[in-house]
Design an enzyme around this catalytic site. Structure first.
Site, mmCIF file in Angstrom:
data_model
loop_
_atom_site.group_PDB
_atom_site.id
_atom_site.type_symbol
_atom_site.label_atom_id
_atom_site.label_comp_id
_atom_site.label_asym_id
_atom_site.label_seq_id
_atom_site.Cartn_x
_atom_site.Cartn_y
_atom_site.Cartn_z
ATOM 1 N N ARG A 51 0.840 -1.195 0.000
ATOM 2 C CA ARG A 51 0.000 0.000 0.000
ATOM 3 C C ARG A 51 0.878 1.248 0.000
ATOM 4 N NH1 ARG A 51 -1.762 0.829 4.317
ATOM 5 N NH2 ARG A 51 -1.132 -0.998 5.497
ATOM 6 N N TYR A 88 -1.125 -3.405 -7.072
ATOM 7 C CA TYR A 88 -0.917 -4.138 -5.822
ATOM 8 C C TYR A 88 -2.210 -4.226 -5.006
ATOM 9 C CZ TYR A 88 0.140 -5.612 -1.277
ATOM 10 O OH TYR A 88 0.069 -6.312 -0.107
ATOM 11 N N GLY A 97 -3.783 -4.091 -1.904
ATOM 12 C CA GLY A 97 -4.457 -3.099 -1.070
ATOM 13 C C GLY A 97 -4.777 -1.804 -1.789
ATOM 14 N N LYS A 138 -9.665 -2.314 1.604
ATOM 15 C CA LYS A 138 -9.383 -1.174 2.455
ATOM 16 C C LYS A 138 -10.140 0.078 2.004
ATOM 17 C CE LYS A 138 -7.105 -3.601 5.241
ATOM 18 N NZ LYS A 138 -5.810 -4.156 5.204
ATOM 19 N N HIS A 166 -10.562 -2.312 11.367
ATOM 20 C CA HIS A 166 -9.483 -3.179 10.877
ATOM 21 C C HIS A 166 -9.276 -4.296 11.900
ATOM 22 C CE1 HIS A 166 -5.015 -3.329 9.313
ATOM 23 N NE2 HIS A 166 -5.771 -4.218 8.697
ATOM 24 N N SER A 217 -1.335 -3.509 10.283
ATOM 25 C CA SER A 217 -0.997 -4.389 9.169
ATOM 26 C C SER A 217 0.240 -5.229 9.488
ATOM 27 C CB SER A 217 -0.730 -3.543 7.929
ATOM 28 O OG SER A 217 -1.873 -2.773 7.654
ATOM 29 N N CYS A 255 0.670 -7.464 11.746
ATOM 30 C CA CYS A 255 0.947 -7.597 13.189
ATOM 31 C C CYS A 255 0.181 -8.750 13.823
ATOM 32 C CB CYS A 255 0.650 -6.289 13.906
ATOM 33 S SG CYS A 255 1.853 -5.011 13.499
ATOM 34 N N GLY A 256 -0.360 -9.671 13.007
ATOM 35 C CA GLY A 256 -0.847 -10.910 13.601
ATOM 36 C C GLY A 256 -2.343 -11.175 13.591
ATOM 37 N N LYS A 257 -3.133 -10.433 12.819
ATOM 38 C CA LYS A 257 -4.578 -10.699 12.809
ATOM 39 C C LYS A 257 -4.900 -12.065 12.195
ATOM 40 C CE LYS A 257 -5.669 -6.945 10.625
ATOM 41 N NZ LYS A 257 -4.281 -6.433 10.574
ATOM 42 N N THR A 258 -4.347 -12.333 10.998
ATOM 43 C CA THR A 258 -4.640 -13.610 10.340
ATOM 44 C C THR A 258 -4.229 -14.759 11.256
ATOM 45 O OG1 THR A 258 -4.287 -12.585 8.187
ATOM 46 C CG2 THR A 258 -4.198 -14.998 8.272
ATOM 47 N N ASN A 259 -3.053 -14.605 11.867
ATOM 48 C CA ASN A 259 -2.546 -15.671 12.730
ATOM 49 C C ASN A 259 -3.421 -15.899 13.960
ATOM 50 O OD1 ASN A 259 0.406 -16.862 12.106
ATOM 51 N ND2 ASN A 259 0.081 -14.898 11.088
ATOM 52 N N ASP A 283 -9.463 -9.725 8.845
ATOM 53 C CA ASP A 283 -8.917 -8.390 8.545
ATOM 54 C C ASP A 283 -9.893 -7.245 8.794
ATOM 55 O OD1 ASP A 283 -6.554 -6.983 7.564
ATOM 56 O OD2 ASP A 283 -7.718 -6.478 5.781
ATOM 57 N N ASN A 310 6.447 -8.587 1.902
ATOM 58 C CA ASN A 310 4.985 -8.393 1.887
ATOM 59 C C ASN A 310 4.327 -9.302 0.845
ATOM 60 O OD1 ASN A 310 2.550 -7.149 2.768
ATOM 61 N ND2 ASN A 310 2.604 -5.750 1.019
ATOM 62 N N ARG A 370 2.070 -12.257 -0.499
ATOM 63 C CA ARG A 370 0.778 -12.662 0.093
ATOM 64 C C ARG A 370 0.083 -13.736 -0.721
ATOM 65 N NH1 ARG A 370 -1.757 -8.776 4.002
ATOM 66 N NH2 ARG A 370 -0.119 -7.292 4.487
ATOM 67 N N GLY A 404 0.198 -20.167 18.393
ATOM 68 C CA GLY A 404 -0.783 -20.979 19.116
ATOM 69 C C GLY A 404 -0.829 -20.686 20.606
ATOM 70 N N ASN A 456 -0.747 -18.019 22.012
ATOM 71 C CA ASN A 456 -1.558 -16.836 22.334
ATOM 72 C C ASN A 456 -2.924 -17.235 22.900
ATOM 73 O OD1 ASN A 456 0.511 -15.155 21.495
ATOM 74 N ND2 ASN A 456 -0.248 -15.015 19.386
HETATM 75 P P1 GTP Z 1 -2.562 -7.623 7.441
HETATM 76 O O1 GTP Z 1 -3.084 -8.658 6.516
HETATM 77 O O2 GTP Z 1 -1.438 -6.828 6.851
HETATM 78 O O3 GTP Z 1 -3.613 -6.716 7.998
HETATM 79 O O4 GTP Z 1 -1.793 -8.366 8.635
HETATM 80 P P2 GTP Z 1 -2.202 -9.317 9.856
HETATM 81 O O5 GTP Z 1 -2.455 -8.468 11.057
HETATM 82 O O6 GTP Z 1 -3.262 -10.270 9.466
HETATM 83 O O7 GTP Z 1 -0.823 -10.054 10.152
HETATM 84 P P3 GTP Z 1 -0.438 -11.616 10.032
HETATM 85 O O8 GTP Z 1 -1.267 -12.471 10.947
HETATM 86 O O9 GTP Z 1 -0.434 -11.981 8.605
HETATM 87 O O10 GTP Z 1 1.045 -11.613 10.603
HETATM 88 C C1 GTP Z 1 2.082 -10.869 10.040
HETATM 89 C C2 GTP Z 1 3.431 -11.415 10.459
HETATM 90 O O11 GTP Z 1 3.534 -11.477 11.875
HETATM 91 C C3 GTP Z 1 3.692 -12.817 9.937
HETATM 92 O O12 GTP Z 1 5.027 -12.893 9.503
HETATM 93 C C4 GTP Z 1 3.471 -13.686 11.139
HETATM 94 O O13 GTP Z 1 4.243 -14.867 11.097
HETATM 95 C C5 GTP Z 1 3.916 -12.766 12.298
HETATM 96 N N1 GTP Z 1 3.204 -13.100 13.547
HETATM 97 C C6 GTP Z 1 1.869 -13.290 13.703
HETATM 98 N N2 GTP Z 1 1.555 -13.645 14.971
HETATM 99 C C7 GTP Z 1 2.723 -13.664 15.647
HETATM 100 C C8 GTP Z 1 3.073 -13.959 17.011
HETATM 101 O O14 GTP Z 1 2.239 -14.275 17.860
HETATM 102 N N3 GTP Z 1 4.397 -13.867 17.338
HETATM 103 C C9 GTP Z 1 5.348 -13.521 16.416
HETATM 104 N N4 GTP Z 1 6.624 -13.451 16.819
HETATM 105 N N5 GTP Z 1 5.064 -13.248 15.124
HETATM 106 C C10 GTP Z 1 3.772 -13.317 14.745
HETATM 107 C C1 SPV Z 2 -2.975 -4.481 5.245
HETATM 108 O O1 SPV Z 2 -2.009 -3.865 4.788
HETATM 109 O O2 SPV Z 2 -3.486 -4.180 6.347
HETATM 110 C C2 SPV Z 2 -3.542 -5.621 4.504
HETATM 111 C C3 SPV Z 2 -3.075 -5.868 3.157
HETATM 112 O O3 SPV Z 2 -4.411 -6.302 5.011
HETATM 113 S S1 SPV Z 2 -3.757 -4.758 2.007
HETATM 114 O O4 SPV Z 2 -4.940 -5.383 1.414
HETATM 115 O O5 SPV Z 2 -2.746 -4.530 1.001
HETATM 116 O O6 SPV Z 2 -4.154 -3.544 2.654
HETATM 117 MN MN MN Z 3 -5.079 -5.475 6.969
#
Ligand code: GTP
Ligand code: SPV
Ligand code: MN
Length: 579
Positions: free
Chosen positions: A67, A195, A197, A204, A224, A246, A248-252, A273, A362, A364, A489, A491
């Site tokens: 982005r 790209y 986003g 977004k 978000h 972004s 920082c761990g939402k998907t995870n 997201d 970045n 994806r 996990g 968490n």
């Molecule tokens: P956007 O799609 O950009 O909004 O991101 P998101 O918030 O969904 O982030 P995502 O879960 O994809 O994690 C981004 C990065 O952080 C990845 O490289 C993950 O491996 C890492 N990550 C996620 N959860 C953790 C955690 O609990 N600990 C650590 N050390 N890294 C983490």
């Molecule tokens: C973010 O950057 O927060 C994302 C990826 O989730 S994007 O769709 O490029 O905004």
């Molecule tokens: Mn996002």
């Protein structure tokens, strides 16, 4: 035929002058026809179809990998309405400047008209958008990320309303790249990028920037946030929403595989997201996930850290900017497997020489949510799910503890409004720089952020049974820059503490910043974290927090009179508690 839609499409045709116009119906047959064209034009290349059926690789232009916050504008008639944190252009100037770029930009190209629904089809909470784009990559991704095609036209009907979004790939020249939002007329213009986003306008641009503007007017929230479903040993379900910046761990967190599943704690995914939240008749906040797919970060994603994401993206998915082996196997840093001996990096260099990352940081995947092994059966519930906890968090090497709870809704809003996180590769610019990113919405709030804070305060008054608010930090580091919390996990442990707090069962220690777990209130069995480390994770350094309040004061000053008095009062109260 919808008259507004026909008028707008005609207008865009006159402006951009495409050779052909294709209305996307979203069908399998349509995709089958587009695929050979995408392969032939090099938009997609086939991945190993035995291992990754229906999966393809896409490489963006090397200058177009994230982005572009500096090229993203909120175009309200008054500058104050965009607020101090957004780039602003007047609607007239924006249209003159970028209208010039759109003029004839689709000559020699096909225009795709992409109708889509954000939210479950037929839900009273869903909304319709139509994207016009000259990119087949956009069509292929919108098909995964939204309910796209005839289904959206059917819901739109003859006189339904929609959010128009015009995208043209342009020349991919960063000097001719603009992501423009006209919230007063619910319109999006995106020029010069390919790209995710910047160009998947349902995500977004619509679901956060335009939707947040609508939401304030109409009394709901566009955030978000991931939405997760937690099952406890009694079988009871609790839903939580979390706003992390972004990458920082939402998907995870949304796909967390619980190491305590044998004890009855299990997590399922509603969304990863974006959340749209409304006050239900019961006075609670109810959330839907407007999206139908995931656009998730690949680096760091392994069977160890997030197996659900990898399983989801094992078929019918698009991989953007990863490396690839000669036999079509995708590879990225932190995948948890050794790179094959010969690799082509994300830029197309073969062999990759190992000097720079093989996959873009970045890079994806785009994958259908319904393929997720832990998707909740309720993920498409037309009324959404009731939220019991809102969790804020970010990447902070220092200062903020593993988890703490706010004292009240307004204190929780204060915590969200002052949260800070180290920047990531999800946006162009330097990574690892600490910045305030209120509610993880700094790049996504479609209006004045001071007024956005006020909207949050007011929602807490209107909702008679609002969620509890927490803050987490998985990214605390030791002196050597190593994360001291295992994360992923594990968490589940702070999640269980939050659940127990909501149910009045977990102990906590009251500190100046909020309630922190007592070491014995966290379920730590089976986890190899020393008492010393745990103490550090839960510690509050009063001197550091005093310095933090000085920095918060400066942050608040940028909002001037738009800062709600409730938040200045929270700052005064925090200072008092710190002594
Ligand atoms: P956007 O799609 O950009 O909004 O991101 P998101 O918030 O969904 O982030 P995502 O879960 O994809 O994690 C981004 C990065 O952080 C990845 O490289 C993950 O491996 C890492 N990550 C996620 N959860 C953790 C955690 O609990 N600990 C650590 N050390 N890294 C983490
Ligand atoms: C973010 O950057 O927060 C994302 C990826 O989730 S994007 O769709 O490029 O905004
Ligand atoms: Mn996002």
């Amino acid at each position: 035929m919808n008259a507004k839609l026909q008028r707008w499409v005609d207008e865009c045709i006159r402006l951009t002058q495409p050779d052909n116009v294709h209305w996307c119906d979203g069908s399998e047959e349509e995709y089958e026809k587009m695929l050979p064209e995408m392969l032939q034009k090099g938009i997609l290349t086939e991945l190993n179809q035995k291992e990754y059926p229906g999966c393809y690789l896409h490489r963006t232009h090397p200058n177009d990998v994230a982005r572009v916050e500096n090229l993203t504008f909120i175009c309200t008639s008054k500058k104050e309405d965009a607020g101090p944190t957004n780039n602003w252009m007047s609607p007239a100037d924006a249209k003159a400047k970028v209208g010039e770029m759109f003029k004839g930009s689709m000559k020699g190209r096909t225009m795709y008209v992409i109708p889509y629904i954000m939210g479950p089809a037929g839900s009273p909470l869903s909304k319709i958008g139509v994207e016009i784009s000259d990119s087949l990559y956009v069509v292929a991704n919108m098909r995964i990320m939204t309910r796209m095609g005839q289904i959206a036209l059917d819901q739109l009907g003859e006189d339904g309303d929609f959010v128009p979004g015009l995208h043209s790939t342009g020349e991919l020249d960063p000097n001719r790249r603009f992501i423009l939002h006209f919230p007063e007329e619910s319109l999006i213009w995106s020029y010069g990028s390919g790209y995710g986003g910047n160009v998947l306008l349902g995500k977004k641009c619509f679901s956060l920037r335009i939707a947040s503007f609508m939401a304030r007017k109409e009394g709901w929230m566009a955030e978000h946030m991931l939405i997760l479903e937690l099952e406890d040993p009694s079988g009871k379900l609790t839903w939580m929403a979390a706003a992390f910046p972004s990458a920082c761990g939402k998907t995870n967190l949304a796909m967390l595989v619980s190491p305590l599943e044998n004890e009855g704690y299990k997590v399922r995914t509603i969304g990863d997201d974006i959340a749209w939240l409304r006050i239900g008749e019961d006075g609670r906040l109810w959330a839907i996930n407007p999206e139908a797919g995931f656009f998730g970060v690949l680096p760091g994603t392994s069977m160890e850290t997030n197996s659900s994401a990898l399983v989801t993206a094992k078929s019918n998915s698009i991989y953007t900017n990863v490396a690839v082996s000669d036999n079509g196997m995708p590879w990225w840093e932190g995948m948890g497997v050794e790179p094959p001996p010969i690799l082509t990096d994300w830029l197309g260099n073969r062999p990759w020489n190992g000097e720079k990352p093989a996959a873009h940081p970045n890079s994806r995947f785009t994958a259908p949510a319904r393929q997720c092994p832990c998707i909740s059966p309720r993920w498409e519930d037309p009324m959404g799910v009731p939220i019991s906890a809102i969790i804020f968090g970010g990447r902070r090497a220092k200062l903020t503890p593993l988890v703490y709870q706010s004292n009240s809704w307004n204190h929780g809003v204060f915590i969200g409004a002052t949260m800070a996180s180290e920047t990531t590769s999800a946006a162009m610019g330097k990574s690892g720089v600490l910045r305030r990113d209120p509610m993880a919405m700094l790049p996504f709030c479609g209006y004045n952020m001071g007024q956005y804070f006020d909207h949050w305060i007011k929602m807490g008054v209107k909702a008679s049974n609002p969620p509890a608010i927490f803050h987490v930090n998985w990214f605390r580091q030791d002196k050597n820059g190593k994360f001291i919390w295992p994360g992923f996990g594990e968490n589940i442990r702070p999640i269980i503490w939050m659940l127990d707090r909501i149910n009045g069962k977990a102990k906590g220690r009251e500190t100046p910043i909020g309630t922190v777990p007592t070491p014995d209130s966290l379920h730590m069995e089976g986890l190899n974290v020393s008492n010393e480390t745990l103490e550090q994770l839960l510690s509050i350094n009063v001197e550091d927090w005093k310095a933090e309040t000085d920095s918060i004061e400066k942050h608040f000053q940028t909002f001037g009179d738009d800062l709600p008095s409730e938040l200045s009062e929270e700052l005064i109260a925090l200072k008092k508690r710190l002594g």
